[in-house]
Scaffold this motif. Structure first.
Motif, PDB file in Angstrom:
ATOM      1  N   GLU A   1      14.919  38.459  29.583  1.00  0.00           N
ATOM      2  CA  GLU A   1      14.931  39.678  28.768  1.00  0.00           C
ATOM      3  C   GLU A   1      15.744  40.771  29.459  1.00  0.00           C
ATOM      4  O   GLU A   1      16.619  41.402  28.844  1.00  0.00           O
ATOM      5  CB  GLU A   1      13.509  40.191  28.550  1.00  0.00           C
ATOM      6  N   GLU A   2      15.451  40.998  30.723  1.00  0.00           N
ATOM      7  CA  GLU A   2      16.124  42.052  31.474  1.00  0.00           C
ATOM      8  C   GLU A   2      17.618  41.794  31.564  1.00  0.00           C
ATOM      9  O   GLU A   2      18.426  42.720  31.460  1.00  0.00           O
ATOM     10  CB  GLU A   2      15.518  42.160  32.878  1.00  0.00           C
ATOM     11  N   TYR A   3      18.001  40.526  31.714  1.00  0.00           N
ATOM     12  CA  TYR A   3      19.427  40.215  31.818  1.00  0.00           C
ATOM     13  C   TYR A   3      20.153  40.547  30.514  1.00  0.00           C
ATOM     14  O   TYR A   3      21.233  41.158  30.536  1.00  0.00           O
ATOM     15  CB  TYR A   3      19.653  38.738  32.158  1.00  0.00           C
ATOM     16  N   ILE A   4      19.582  40.153  29.381  1.00  0.00           N
ATOM     17  CA  ILE A   4      20.226  40.428  28.098  1.00  0.00           C
ATOM     18  C   ILE A   4      20.312  41.925  27.844  1.00  0.00           C
ATOM     19  O   ILE A   4      21.359  42.450  27.425  1.00  0.00           O
ATOM     20  CB  ILE A   4      19.472  39.723  26.957  1.00  0.00           C
ATOM     21  N   LEU A   5      19.234  42.654  28.106  1.00  0.00           N
ATOM     22  CA  LEU A   5      19.232  44.099  27.899  1.00  0.00           C
ATOM     23  C   LEU A   5      20.237  44.789  28.810  1.00  0.00           C
ATOM     24  O   LEU A   5      21.009  45.672  28.369  1.00  0.00           O
ATOM     25  CB  LEU A   5      17.832  44.658  28.145  1.00  0.00           C
ATOM     26  N   LYS A   6      20.266  44.406  30.077  1.00  0.00           N
ATOM     27  CA  LYS A   6      21.182  45.028  31.034  1.00  0.00           C
ATOM     28  C   LYS A   6      22.631  44.678  30.720  1.00  0.00           C
ATOM     29  O   LYS A   6      23.519  45.539  30.796  1.00  0.00           O
ATOM     30  CB  LYS A   6      20.838  44.575  32.454  1.00  0.00           C
ATOM     31  N   THR A   7      22.884  43.427  30.352  1.00  0.00           N
ATOM     32  CA  THR A   7      24.247  43.004  30.028  1.00  0.00           C
ATOM     33  C   THR A   7      24.768  43.731  28.799  1.00  0.00           C
ATOM     34  O   THR A   7      25.917  44.173  28.760  1.00  0.00           O
ATOM     35  CB  THR A   7      24.294  41.479  29.805  1.00  0.00           C
ATOM     36  N   ALA A   8      23.911  43.849  27.780  1.00  0.00           N
ATOM     37  CA  ALA A   8      24.312  44.577  26.573  1.00  0.00           C
ATOM     38  C   ALA A   8      24.601  46.036  26.894  1.00  0.00           C
ATOM     39  O   ALA A   8      25.578  46.618  26.393  1.00  0.00           O
ATOM     40  CB  ALA A   8      23.212  44.470  25.520  1.00  0.00           C
TER      41      ALA A   8
ATOM     42  N   ILE B   1      26.110  40.281  19.493  1.00  0.00           N
ATOM     43  CA  ILE B   1      27.086  41.380  19.503  1.00  0.00           C
ATOM     44  C   ILE B   1      27.927  41.325  20.776  1.00  0.00           C
ATOM     45  O   ILE B   1      29.153  41.481  20.747  1.00  0.00           O
ATOM     46  CB  ILE B   1      26.371  42.744  19.377  1.00  0.00           C
ATOM     47  N   VAL B   2      27.274  41.074  21.914  1.00  0.00           N
ATOM     48  CA  VAL B   2      27.990  40.979  23.188  1.00  0.00           C
ATOM     49  C   VAL B   2      28.873  39.725  23.196  1.00  0.00           C
ATOM     50  O   VAL B   2      30.018  39.755  23.664  1.00  0.00           O
ATOM     51  CB  VAL B   2      27.009  40.958  24.373  1.00  0.00           C
ATOM     52  N   LYS B   3      28.361  38.628  22.670  1.00  0.00           N
ATOM     53  CA  LYS B   3      29.128  37.377  22.583  1.00  0.00           C
ATOM     54  C   LYS B   3      30.394  37.580  21.753  1.00  0.00           C
ATOM     55  O   LYS B   3      31.491  37.165  22.142  1.00  0.00           O
ATOM     56  CB  LYS B   3      28.255  36.286  21.963  1.00  0.00           C
ATOM     57  N   ASP B   4      30.234  38.202  20.575  1.00  0.00           N
ATOM     58  CA  ASP B   4      31.384  38.425  19.692  1.00  0.00           C
ATOM     59  C   ASP B   4      32.395  39.385  20.307  1.00  0.00           C
ATOM     60  O   ASP B   4      33.576  39.363  19.956  1.00  0.00           O
ATOM     61  CB  ASP B   4      30.918  38.968  18.346  1.00  0.00           C
ATOM     62  N   GLY B   5      31.927  40.218  21.234  1.00  0.00           N
ATOM     63  CA  GLY B   5      32.827  41.127  21.936  1.00  0.00           C
ATOM     64  C   GLY B   5      33.553  40.478  23.099  1.00  0.00           C
ATOM     65  O   GLY B   5      34.352  41.127  23.770  1.00  0.00           O
ATOM     66  N   ARG B   6      33.249  39.178  23.333  1.00  0.00           N
ATOM     67  CA  ARG B   6      33.909  38.401  24.390  1.00  0.00           C
ATOM     68  C   ARG B   6      33.792  39.092  25.754  1.00  0.00           C
ATOM     69  O   ARG B   6      34.748  39.177  26.523  1.00  0.00           O
ATOM     70  CB  ARG B   6      35.390  38.154  24.061  1.00  0.00           C
ATOM     71  N   TYR B   7      32.585  39.559  26.038  1.00  0.00           N
ATOM     72  CA  TYR B   7      32.342  40.241  27.312  1.00  0.00           C
ATOM     73  C   TYR B   7      32.407  39.222  28.453  1.00  0.00           C
ATOM     74  O   TYR B   7      31.589  38.297  28.525  1.00  0.00           O
ATOM     75  CB  TYR B   7      30.987  40.926  27.273  1.00  0.00           C
ATOM     76  N   PHE B   8      33.352  39.408  29.358  1.00  0.00           N
ATOM     77  CA  PHE B   8      33.646  38.420  30.396  1.00  0.00           C
ATOM     78  C   PHE B   8      32.431  38.100  31.247  1.00  0.00           C
ATOM     79  O   PHE B   8      32.138  36.928  31.538  1.00  0.00           O
ATOM     80  CB  PHE B   8      34.794  38.922  31.271  1.00  0.00           C
ATOM     81  N   HIS B   9      31.686  39.110  31.653  1.00  0.00           N
ATOM     82  CA  HIS B   9      30.543  38.894  32.537  1.00  0.00           C
ATOM     83  C   HIS B   9      29.449  38.077  31.850  1.00  0.00           C
ATOM     84  O   HIS B   9      28.685  37.371  32.527  1.00  0.00           O
ATOM     85  CB  HIS B   9      29.977  40.235  33.008  1.00  0.00           C
ATOM     86  N   TYR B  10      29.366  38.179  30.524  1.00  0.00           N
ATOM     87  CA  TYR B  10      28.362  37.401  29.800  1.00  0.00           C
ATOM     88  C   TYR B  10      28.827  35.960  29.593  1.00  0.00           C
ATOM     89  O   TYR B  10      28.052  35.014  29.760  1.00  0.00           O
ATOM     90  CB  TYR B  10      28.069  38.060  28.449  1.00  0.00           C
ATOM     91  N   ILE B  11      30.085  35.797  29.247  1.00  0.00           N
ATOM     92  CA  ILE B  11      30.614  34.469  28.950  1.00  0.00           C
ATOM     93  C   ILE B  11      30.475  33.511  30.129  1.00  0.00           C
ATOM     94  O   ILE B  11      30.269  32.314  29.948  1.00  0.00           O
ATOM     95  CB  ILE B  11      32.092  34.577  28.513  1.00  0.00           C
ATOM     96  N   ARG B  12      30.561  34.035  31.339  1.00  0.00           N
ATOM     97  CA  ARG B  12      30.479  33.152  32.506  1.00  0.00           C
ATOM     98  C   ARG B  12      29.054  32.995  33.034  1.00  0.00           C
ATOM     99  O   ARG B  12      28.830  32.285  34.021  1.00  0.00           O
ATOM    100  CB  ARG B  12      31.377  33.696  33.622  1.00  0.00           C
TER     101      ARG B  12
END
Length: 251
Positions: A232-239, A194-205
């Motif tokens: 786990e914590e990174y994915i949860l926090k990023t989302a 969901i975050v990937k499809d939203g093109r979230y800049f902080h996740y993409i990099r």
């Protein structure tokens, strides 16, 4: 004689351990592929599906890949809840590129980049996808209600939330993972998609994104990272951050 018995015991122990590992892998794979069964108009929809399956089985050999489905007229007659149950239980198309995940050692301790395809080798038809996306709010609400009742998020529900880009459901998925089913790592996969499809800049990099999605030559079933506390914590926090920062008027 003693050496023979010792050798036999060693071989038995090795084979037993290998068999036990295969059982564990199969068990976890089965749990990843398990689908939820909505309760909304279930009896009515199951009768419709039963008739369609009987019709599919009677098709000629030349059309064995075809799937019987409701006519557009009958499909439109269904209520939103009936369409939801029908769609979750009966994908109307055949998947030509099914993601048959091979056995992976220690699979339950990995976070995958993608969700597996349905075990039935089926996928949703265009009209079913159109139903899900055009009724996004209602679909999310029905999934939430059903998950809280059954304490389970099936593969079909996860795929539906990803398909409709359910940013609104991020807090629900995070809470469900933390307090209901932290063994289901595919909840993290759904959040990641969901975050990937939203093109979230902080996740993409991020390095995690590159490990999961940065290599187009890597088979999708091999796109995974280790299930560590930090990952786990990174994915949860990023989302969570993506949900907070995403404009609510775009949802």
């Amino acid at each position: 004689m003693k050496k023979t018995i010792l050798l036999f015991c060693i071989l038995w122990a090795v084979n037993f351990a290998s068999a036990q590992e295969d059982i564990n892998i199969t068990k976890y794979q089965d749990s990843r592929l398990k689908e939820a069964v909505p309760s909304y108009a279930l009896s009515k929809v199951e009768k419709l599906i039963s008739k369609l399956k009987q019709s599919s089985e009677s098709l000629n050999q030349d059309t064995k890949n075809d799937i019987s489905k409701l006519s557009d007229k009958d499909f439109e007659k269904l209520s939103v809840k009936e369409k939801f149950t029908y769609t979750m239980l009966y994908p109307e198309s055949v998947s030509k590129n099914n993601l048959n995940i091979p056995a992976i050692s220690d699979e339950e301790n990995k976070i995958f980049g993608y969700l597996p395809d349905f075990k039935s080798n089926k996928k949703w038809s265009d009209r079913q996808i159109s139903f899900l996306t055009s009724n996004k709010k209602e679909v999310i609400a029905l999934i939430k209600e059903s998950c809280l009742k059954d304490k389970f998020i099936g593969l079909n529900y996860k795929k539906a939330l990803v398909k409709v880009k359910a940013i609104e459901a991020i807090p629900f998925l995070i809470d469900f993972y933390k307090y209901k089913d932290s063994k289901d790592k595919d909840i993290l996969t759904a959040l990641s998609l969901i975050v990937k499809d939203g093109r979230y800049f902080h996740y993409i990099r991020a390095n995690i994104y590159k490990d999961l999605y940065g290599n187009d030559d890597k088979p999708v079933e091999e796109s995974y990272i280790d299930d560590t506390a930090s990952n786990e914590e990174y994915i949860l926090k990023t989302a969570s951050n993506f949900y907070i920062q995403y404009p609510k008027n775009k949802m």
